[in-house]
Design a protein around this motif. Structure first.
Motif, short mmCIF file in Angstrom:
data_model
loop_
_atom_site.label_atom_id
_atom_site.label_comp_id
_atom_site.label_asym_id
_atom_site.label_seq_id
_atom_site.Cartn_x
_atom_site.Cartn_y
_atom_site.Cartn_z
N TYR A 1 -17.24 -4.33 -3.24
CA TYR A 1 -15.91 -3.86 -3.63
C TYR A 1 -15.16 -3.41 -2.38
O TYR A 1 -15.63 -2.55 -1.64
CB TYR A 1 -16.08 -2.72 -4.64
N ILE A 2 -13.98 -4.01 -2.14
CA ILE A 2 -13.16 -3.70 -0.97
C ILE A 2 -11.87 -3.00 -1.39
O ILE A 2 -11.16 -3.48 -2.27
CB ILE A 2 -12.80 -4.99 -0.20
N SER A 3 -11.57 -1.88 -0.71
CA SER A 3 -10.31 -1.18 -0.92
C SER A 3 -9.63 -1.03 0.44
O SER A 3 -10.17 -0.38 1.34
CB SER A 3 -10.55 0.19 -1.56
N ASP A 4 -8.45 -1.65 0.59
CA ASP A 4 -7.74 -1.65 1.86
C ASP A 4 -6.72 -0.52 1.86
O ASP A 4 -5.72 -0.57 1.15
CB ASP A 4 -7.04 -3.00 2.05
N TRP A 5 -6.96 0.51 2.69
CA TRP A 5 -6.08 1.68 2.74
C TRP A 5 -5.03 1.60 3.85
O TRP A 5 -4.26 2.53 4.05
CB TRP A 5 -6.91 2.94 2.95
N TYR B 1 -11.06 -0.10 4.23
CA TYR B 1 -10.44 -0.47 5.50
C TYR B 1 -9.38 0.58 5.83
O TYR B 1 -8.57 0.94 4.97
CB TYR B 1 -9.72 -1.81 5.42
N THR B 2 -9.38 1.06 7.07
CA THR B 2 -8.32 1.95 7.54
C THR B 2 -7.91 1.52 8.95
O THR B 2 -8.65 0.79 9.63
CB THR B 2 -8.78 3.42 7.59
N TRP B 3 -6.72 1.97 9.39
CA TRP B 3 -6.31 1.77 10.78
C TRP B 3 -7.08 2.73 11.68
O TRP B 3 -7.34 3.86 11.30
CB TRP B 3 -4.82 2.03 10.95
N LYS B 4 -7.37 2.27 12.89
CA LYS B 4 -8.01 3.15 13.87
C LYS B 4 -7.70 2.64 15.27
O LYS B 4 -7.62 1.43 15.49
CB LYS B 4 -9.53 3.19 13.67
N LYS B 5 -7.52 3.57 16.20
CA LYS B 5 -7.37 3.20 17.60
C LYS B 5 -8.69 3.42 18.32
O LYS B 5 -9.33 4.45 18.15
CB LYS B 5 -6.28 4.04 18.26
N ASN B 6 -9.08 2.43 19.12
CA ASN B 6 -10.31 2.60 19.90
C ASN B 6 -10.01 3.34 21.20
O ASN B 6 -8.88 3.77 21.43
CB ASN B 6 -10.99 1.25 20.15
N LYS B 7 -11.00 3.52 22.03
CA LYS B 7 -10.83 4.29 23.26
C LYS B 7 -9.87 3.62 24.24
O LYS B 7 -9.32 4.26 25.14
CB LYS B 7 -12.19 4.50 23.93
N GLN B 8 -9.64 2.31 24.07
CA GLN B 8 -8.70 1.58 24.92
C GLN B 8 -7.27 1.62 24.37
O GLN B 8 -6.35 1.06 24.95
CB GLN B 8 -9.14 0.12 25.07
#
Length: 449
Positions: A377-381, A414-421
């Protein structure tokens, strides 16, 4: 007081006694029925969210930096509850398992807390959190569906001047869009707005069953055998489950797209290709019987799929859960484009007629639970943009799901995220048995990018 440990550091959280925050002014005393989409069995649960905020010295959010986020948010919450007054009531059950809100004005439950820790001490600010039970304390007796507060909120001040905003929602009241609208309203008032930018709309009758009800679409998501427990956990007998968050960079998403024919690359979304790849790789890692039917359930917002669309401000549940079906062998042995096509077709089935058919099914079949066996089950936030919720101290470093409920370890967010770069990519929060997680992460390592 709680003592927890993370990133090799132990810290204490001091909580005050939970309080009820009622609306700032008198509100109507009435009974309001939920819709037939709201009160289905699969939504009778509590869903937690969490956001982490830092103290931004140069941020002009309308608040003096000496102001207390607890004080500001409590006052804004009371104001927001004047127009969102059903949240201040309690759920009751009427004949036929029909849920309604008794708008009592009692209020939502609020906890004020302090932790002797900084944001940096907490390490990676994405789930799973070893300290979650402390930053959103489960007040005894508060987690039922009926006759309990519909929202539980805890604001925890941190030693660095930042804070944590955690909230638990009775899911029958709202979906991700609905509760996001409420949180945005609280944030706008906290920043000084007299009224929120979006006016709440109840109108739950728009998603009620027809008279007479008639099922006109196929709904495999509710194909639950009579002997099947709606709370059954497909991983219930597995003791070494692993919860983790995995970052997919733009480069990795682009690498997945290269596996598709040129025409399909132009038609499919990032969600389509990533979901198809995860479903396929996850199934391979779990090693099911080749002829077993495997399912992908997708959370789809139906608000814009009605004619006319649901009114702006509608904050009830308007989410459909269409299912893609395949045999394990067919999913694994075919190329990625096969799974992408199944994902796209499942999403396209959500129409106004589909939602009416779901509501009718709920009435005709006694509000069945969801079929979760052999299901992913996928929920895209990402489109909910919780990362834009600003109470006056800037946008959160991270805002999203807090934990997977024990009975829903098949669920992935699924959520947005910024990596270290500084790249903004997709963070995928999921659960697998240890043996399968090792195979799954090895597949990820083989993706280019």
């Amino acid at each position: 007081m709680g003592v927890v440990s993370t990133s090799g550091k132990s810290f204490q959280i001091m909580r005050q006694m939970p309080k009820l925050i009622p609306p700032a002014r008198p509100t109507p005393r009435e009974i309001k029925l939920l819709s037939d989409i709201d009160d289905q069995s699969g939504l009778r649960c509590q869903v937690p969210f969490v956001g982490f905020y830092r103290k931004e010295e140069n941020h002009d959010g309308g608040n003096n930096k000496e102001d207390d986020p607890v004080k500001i948010i409590k006052a804004a919450l009371a104001e927001a509850l004047v127009i969102y007054y059903p949240f201040a009531g309690r759920l009751i059950e009427k004949p036929g398992n029909k849920l309604a809100v008794d708008c009592t004005g009692e209020g939502v439950m609020f906890i004020e807390a302090d932790a002797d820790v900084t944001l940096e001490d907490l390490g990676e600010l994405q789930p799973p959190y070893p300290y979650f039970e402390e930053i959103l304390y489960d007040v005894p007796g508060s987690s039922g569906i009926l006759h309990t507060p519909l929202l539980l909120i805890q604001v925890t001040r941190l030693r660095c001047g930042g804070f944590i905003f955690a909230i638990r929602l009775n899911h029958t009241m709202s979906d991700g869009c609905g509760i996001g609208q409420f949180k945005k309203a609280v944030a706008e008032i906290a920043r000084g707005a007299a009224v929120p930018s979006v006016t709440p709309v109840w109108r739950r009758e728009l998603l009620n069953a027809r008279d007479p009800p008639r099922i006109t679409c196929i709904h495999p998501e509710y194909d639950v055998p009579a002997s099947y427990s709606t709370a059954k956990n497909p991983f219930a007998t597995i003791s070494d489950l692993v919860d983790t968050s995995i970052f997919f960079s733009p480069a990795k998403i682009s690498a997945l797209r290269t596996l598709l024919p040129a025409d399909l690359r132009l038609k499919c979304s990032d969600f389509d290709v990533l979901t198809a790849w995860i479903w396929r790789s996850r199934t391979r890692a779990l090693q099911p019987d080749p002829q077993e039917e495997v399912r992908l359930m997708i959370s789809v917002n139906s608000r814009s799929r009605s004619n006319p669309p649901l009114p702006e401000g509608y904050y009830g549940c308007a989410t459909a859960l269409p299912v893609a079906l395949a045999t394990a062998e067919g999913l694994i042995e075919n190329q990625l484009e096969y799974a992408v096509d199944l994902v796209m077709k499942a999403k396209s089935r959500v129409t106004e007629e589909y939602m009416k058919s779901v509501a009718d099914l709920m009435v005709l079949k006694g509000r069945p639970g969801l079929m979760v066996a052999s299901t992913f089950y996928i929920s895209d936030w990402r489109r909910l943009r919780y990362d834009q919720i600003d109470f006056g101290w800037g946008k959160p470093i991270y805002y999203g799901p807090a934990k997977l409920r024990p009975q829903m370890k098949i669920l992935s967010y699924y959520t947005w995220k910024k990596n270290k770069q500084g790249e903004e990519g997709i963070s995928v929060f999921l659960c697998l048995p240890k043996f399968a997680m090792e195979k799954f992460t090895a597949d990820i390592d083989r993706i280019g990018g």
